[in-house]
Design a protein around this motif. Structure first.
Motif, PDB file in Angstrom:
ATOM      1  N   ALA A  23       5.479  -1.438 -51.269  1.00  0.00           N
ATOM      2  CA  ALA A  23       5.209  -0.115 -51.830  1.00  0.00           C
ATOM      3  C   ALA A  23       6.376   0.296 -52.724  1.00  0.00           C
ATOM      4  CB  ALA A  23       5.014   0.905 -50.716  1.00  0.00           C
ATOM      5  N   ILE A  24       6.064   0.710 -53.954  1.00  0.00           N
ATOM      6  CA  ILE A  24       7.113   1.153 -54.875  1.00  0.00           C
ATOM      7  C   ILE A  24       6.766   2.541 -55.406  1.00  0.00           C
ATOM      8  CG2 ILE A  24       7.831  -1.169 -55.526  1.00  0.00           C
ATOM      9  CD1 ILE A  24       6.191  -0.972 -58.026  1.00  0.00           C
ATOM     10  N   LYS A  25       7.804   3.339 -55.644  1.00  0.00           N
ATOM     11  CA  LYS A  25       7.594   4.726 -56.051  1.00  0.00           C
ATOM     12  C   LYS A  25       8.296   5.001 -57.374  1.00  0.00           C
ATOM     13  CE  LYS A  25       7.913   9.508 -54.400  1.00  0.00           C
ATOM     14  NZ  LYS A  25       8.379  10.434 -53.345  1.00  0.00           N
ATOM     15  N   ARG A  26       7.624   5.789 -58.203  1.00  0.00           N
ATOM     16  CA  ARG A  26       8.182   6.241 -59.481  1.00  0.00           C
ATOM     17  C   ARG A  26       8.933   7.544 -59.242  1.00  0.00           C
ATOM     18  NH1 ARG A  26       5.965   9.688 -63.552  1.00  0.00           N
ATOM     19  NH2 ARG A  26       6.688   9.187 -65.673  1.00  0.00           N
ATOM     20  N   VAL A  27      10.230   7.551 -59.550  1.00  0.00           N
ATOM     21  CA  VAL A  27      11.071   8.729 -59.300  1.00  0.00           C
ATOM     22  C   VAL A  27      11.918   9.025 -60.539  1.00  0.00           C
ATOM     23  CG1 VAL A  27      11.205   8.273 -56.814  1.00  0.00           C
ATOM     24  CG2 VAL A  27      12.966   7.352 -58.329  1.00  0.00           C
ATOM     25  N   VAL A  28      12.527  10.183 -60.549  1.00  0.00           N
ATOM     26  CA  VAL A  28      13.498  10.508 -61.597  1.00  0.00           C
ATOM     27  C   VAL A  28      14.671   9.532 -61.475  1.00  0.00           C
ATOM     28  CG1 VAL A  28      15.068  12.275 -62.487  1.00  0.00           C
ATOM     29  CG2 VAL A  28      12.834  12.932 -61.585  1.00  0.00           C
ATOM     30  N   ASP A  29      15.086   8.972 -62.594  1.00  0.00           N
ATOM     31  CA  ASP A  29      16.159   7.974 -62.589  1.00  0.00           C
ATOM     32  C   ASP A  29      17.411   8.531 -61.912  1.00  0.00           C
ATOM     33  OD1 ASP A  29      16.929   5.243 -64.002  1.00  0.00           O
ATOM     34  OD2 ASP A  29      18.638   6.603 -64.203  1.00  0.00           O
ATOM     35  N   TYR A  30      18.083   7.650 -61.171  1.00  0.00           N
ATOM     36  CA  TYR A  30      19.231   8.104 -60.368  1.00  0.00           C
ATOM     37  C   TYR A  30      20.382   8.636 -61.225  1.00  0.00           C
ATOM     38  CZ  TYR A  30      21.731   3.820 -61.647  1.00  0.00           C
ATOM     39  OH  TYR A  30      22.369   2.825 -62.355  1.00  0.00           O
ATOM     40  N   ALA A  31      20.433   8.232 -62.499  1.00  0.00           N
ATOM     41  CA  ALA A  31      21.533   8.658 -63.366  1.00  0.00           C
ATOM     42  C   ALA A  31      21.254   9.982 -64.069  1.00  0.00           C
ATOM     43  CB  ALA A  31      21.822   7.574 -64.401  1.00  0.00           C
ATOM     44  N   VAL A  32      20.046  10.522 -63.918  1.00  0.00           N
ATOM     45  CA  VAL A  32      19.669  11.761 -64.608  1.00  0.00           C
ATOM     46  C   VAL A  32      20.155  12.977 -63.826  1.00  0.00           C
ATOM     47  CG1 VAL A  32      17.691  13.189 -65.287  1.00  0.00           C
ATOM     48  CG2 VAL A  32      17.647  10.727 -65.706  1.00  0.00           C
ATOM     49  N   LYS A  33      20.670  13.958 -64.546  1.00  0.00           N
ATOM     50  CA  LYS A  33      21.075  15.216 -63.908  1.00  0.00           C
ATOM     51  C   LYS A  33      19.819  16.043 -63.637  1.00  0.00           C
ATOM     52  CE  LYS A  33      23.875  19.373 -64.568  1.00  0.00           C
ATOM     53  NZ  LYS A  33      24.352  19.402 -63.177  1.00  0.00           N
ATOM     54  N   ILE A  34      19.597  16.350 -62.379  1.00  0.00           N
ATOM     55  CA  ILE A  34      18.382  17.051 -61.972  1.00  0.00           C
ATOM     56  C   ILE A  34      18.437  18.515 -62.397  1.00  0.00           C
ATOM     57  CG2 ILE A  34      16.981  17.747 -59.990  1.00  0.00           C
ATOM     58  CD1 ILE A  34      16.919  14.775 -60.550  1.00  0.00           C
ATOM     59  N   ARG A  35      17.300  19.013 -62.935  1.00  0.00           N
ATOM     60  CA  ARG A  35      17.183  20.425 -63.305  1.00  0.00           C
ATOM     61  C   ARG A  35      16.006  21.042 -62.556  1.00  0.00           C
ATOM     62  NH1 ARG A  35      15.369  20.799 -68.205  1.00  0.00           N
ATOM     63  NH2 ARG A  35      15.030  18.566 -68.552  1.00  0.00           N
ATOM     64  N   VAL A  36      16.245  22.187 -61.945  1.00  0.00           N
ATOM     65  CA  VAL A  36      15.198  22.886 -61.205  1.00  0.00           C
ATOM     66  C   VAL A  36      14.340  23.682 -62.180  1.00  0.00           C
ATOM     67  CG1 VAL A  36      14.744  24.647 -59.445  1.00  0.00           C
ATOM     68  CG2 VAL A  36      16.620  23.024 -59.131  1.00  0.00           C
ATOM     69  N   LYS A  37      13.030  23.696 -61.960  1.00  0.00           N
ATOM     70  CA  LYS A  37      12.118  24.457 -62.816  1.00  0.00           C
ATOM     71  C   LYS A  37      12.439  25.956 -62.734  1.00  0.00           C
ATOM     72  CE  LYS A  37       8.142  21.333 -62.482  1.00  0.00           C
ATOM     73  NZ  LYS A  37       6.742  21.190 -61.998  1.00  0.00           N
TER      74      LYS A  37
END
Length: 251
Positions: free
Chosen positions: A6-20
């Motif tokens: 099983a593999i999951k598509r996620v936000v890349d680990y190097a990206v700075k997360i921004r909250v909506k």
């Protein structure tokens, strides 16, 4: 033996997360997405087992919107033989994913199901345990070493615990979730990326798998962690003790 990963598509680990702005989740529009790092480790382990002659086929599975096909193509480029995409427009929580995996296992009948121990977007660390419970299969979580015995149909799993290493012997079929120190994932080569374009990806809908989706979890609010205060340089030990006593109240 067939191995399902099983593999999951996620936000890349190097990206700075921004909250909506409405605080319902994190921003994913125009953000680089990639395969969950723990899923890369799970896929790498499945490929190594196949290359050692202990498995005949590696099937990569992903669930979610149509963009998940890109993640599956990455898995195929790394060496998986074929892919399965379960189309879902709704948010999938761990129990929903476990139910879908159970349905796919009943269709594909693999001898081993390997997952990453957790996804870096929600950090739930629940899906592997849940699907093992639904299938009534033995499970080895946080695996740092996996050894298969094809004749005895068992898997020996070393897992890291607080006191050191714990070794489990699992009868196959079984569920294994992978930890960081299990292996170092490979990179996809250009020839394999080209070959992946012609590898099959089978699509399933929720209705075809006869899995009812109901929201068992509700996200109330997503907020950024509070910003840390600036550090203070103190001139003496006495001043440090005074601040620890009167401001931090830790002594």
């Amino acid at each position: 033996m067939k191995i399902m990963v099983a593999i999951k598509r996620v936000v890349d680990y190097a990206v700075k997360i921004r909250v909506k702005p409405d605080k319902t989740g994190v921003e994913t529009q125009n953000v680089k997405m990639s395969m969950n790092p723990f899923c890369e480790i799970a896929l790498e382990e499945a490929l190594r087992i196949k290359e050692s002659g202990l498995a005949s086929e590696v099937v990569a599975v992903s669930m979610g919107p149509s963009q998940c096909v890109d993640t599956l193509r990455t898995g195929l480029a790394l060496g998986a033989d074929r892919g399965i995409h379960v189309e879902a427009s709704v948010t999938l929580f761990p129990l929903s994913v476990a139910k879908l995996l159970k349905a796919l296992v009943e269709v594909e009948k693999p001898g081993l199901l390997i997952l990453g121990k957790q996804a870096i977007d929600d950090d739930c660390n629940q899906t592997g345990q849940m699907v093992a419970g639904l299938l009534n299969w033995p499970q080895g979580t946080f695996a740092s070493k996996v050894v298969l015995d094809k004749e005895k149909q068992v898997a020996t799993v070393d897992r890291e615990v607080d006191g050191g290493l714990e070794t489990l012997c699992l009868d196959l079929p079984a569920v294994i979730t992978t930890d960081l120190r299990l292996n170092q994932p490979r990179y996809a080569t250009l020839p394999n990326i080209m070959k992946a374009k012609s590898k099959p990806i089978k699509k399933f809908t929720l209705q075809e798998l006869n899995v009812q989706m109901k929201s068992d979890l509700e996200v109330l609010q997503v907020t950024e962690p509070p910003k840390r205060k600036a550090g203070v340089i103190l001139s003496s030990v006495d001043e440090l003790i005074d601040k620890l006593t009167n401001e931090a109240h830790v002594i």
